[in-house]
Design an enzyme around this catalytic site. Sequence first.
Site, short mmCIF file in Angstrom:
data_model
loop_
_atom_site.label_atom_id
_atom_site.label_comp_id
_atom_site.label_asym_id
_atom_site.label_seq_id
_atom_site.Cartn_x
_atom_site.Cartn_y
_atom_site.Cartn_z
N ASP A 134 71.72 -15.15 78.07
CA ASP A 134 71.82 -16.48 77.42
C ASP A 134 71.81 -16.40 75.90
OD1 ASP A 134 68.58 -17.89 76.86
OD2 ASP A 134 69.00 -15.79 77.31
N ASP B 149 69.27 -11.30 82.53
CA ASP B 149 68.17 -11.72 81.65
C ASP B 149 67.36 -12.74 82.46
OD1 ASP B 149 66.77 -12.48 79.15
OD2 ASP B 149 67.88 -14.33 79.43
O1 PGA Z 1 61.04 -13.96 75.33
C1 PGA Z 1 60.69 -13.64 76.48
O2 PGA Z 1 59.52 -13.70 76.86
C2 PGA Z 1 61.71 -13.16 77.48
O3 PGA Z 1 62.97 -13.43 77.11
P1 PGA Z 1 64.26 -13.00 78.00
O4 PGA Z 1 63.87 -13.03 79.48
O5 PGA Z 1 65.26 -14.06 77.63
O6 PGA Z 1 64.62 -11.58 77.54
MG MG Z 2 66.89 -15.15 77.64
#
Ligand code: PGA
Ligand code: MG
EC number: 3.1.3.18
Length: 237
Positions: A177, A15
């Site tokens: 996370d 992520d």
């Molecule tokens: O909410 C965002 O823009 C991205 O969130 P993520 O990288 O934790 O998936």
């Molecule tokens: Mg995230």
Amino acid sequence: MSELAALAGATIVFDLDGTLVDSAPDLIGTLNVILAQEGIAPLPIEEARSFIGYGARRLIERGFAAQGHPAPAERMDGLFARFIAHYNEHSADLTRPFPGAVAALEAMKDAGARLAVCTNKLTGLSVPILERLALAPLFDAVIGADSAPAAKPDPRHLVHTIEAAGGLTGRAVMVGDAATDAGAARAAGVPLVLVSFGYTEIPAAELAPDILIDHYDQLPNACLRLLTACPAQSERL
Ligand SMILES: O=C(O)COP(=O)(O)O
Ligand SMILES: [Mg+2]
């Protein structure tokens, strides 16, 4: 032979926001610019961090609502366009990889692992951040919500990312996370590492990761454990 040699050929999927990079300062900074343009008071980062994870539109909606000025649906396209325009220019002003992240990425890459990013951010916003932080060459695939059949927690986002990296779902680990990452990993049957320092509204330990880490120094061995023998229960390294 490196102790990480067993990672060769595996796919480690990360992520982005709240996991790989501490992007809240620039995301909330941009939200506060849009709020100010509307004559609305700014949000403290500590309060708004947990609004991150479901894309920029959701962040805008939650930010305006939190300040007592829900954004009318007909205004969202304009607010979103202004948010994207500003964020595109400032997405790496303060954003940095979390401590130890680069060393962990490099160690696993050197051991032959594929590395990928699976994020609810737009791909066109994610790649420039990785480029500005000199991280882009490490990744075999970067898949934003707009480049997948569906967005996390839908498992198709994670499966599509693993396939785009040339990997196999049966030999992968998700590192995240928040609930979106946990949901996608569980539904895809992919082992899950959560970081304890991310942006989650639900404490990471309550999302039942296979392994919870407090620092990136612990990640390579956590991935080894998950790829060589699934632990009987959640662990905290
Ligand atoms: O909410 C965002 O823009 C991205 O969130 P993520 O990288 O934790 O998936
Ligand atoms: Mg995230």
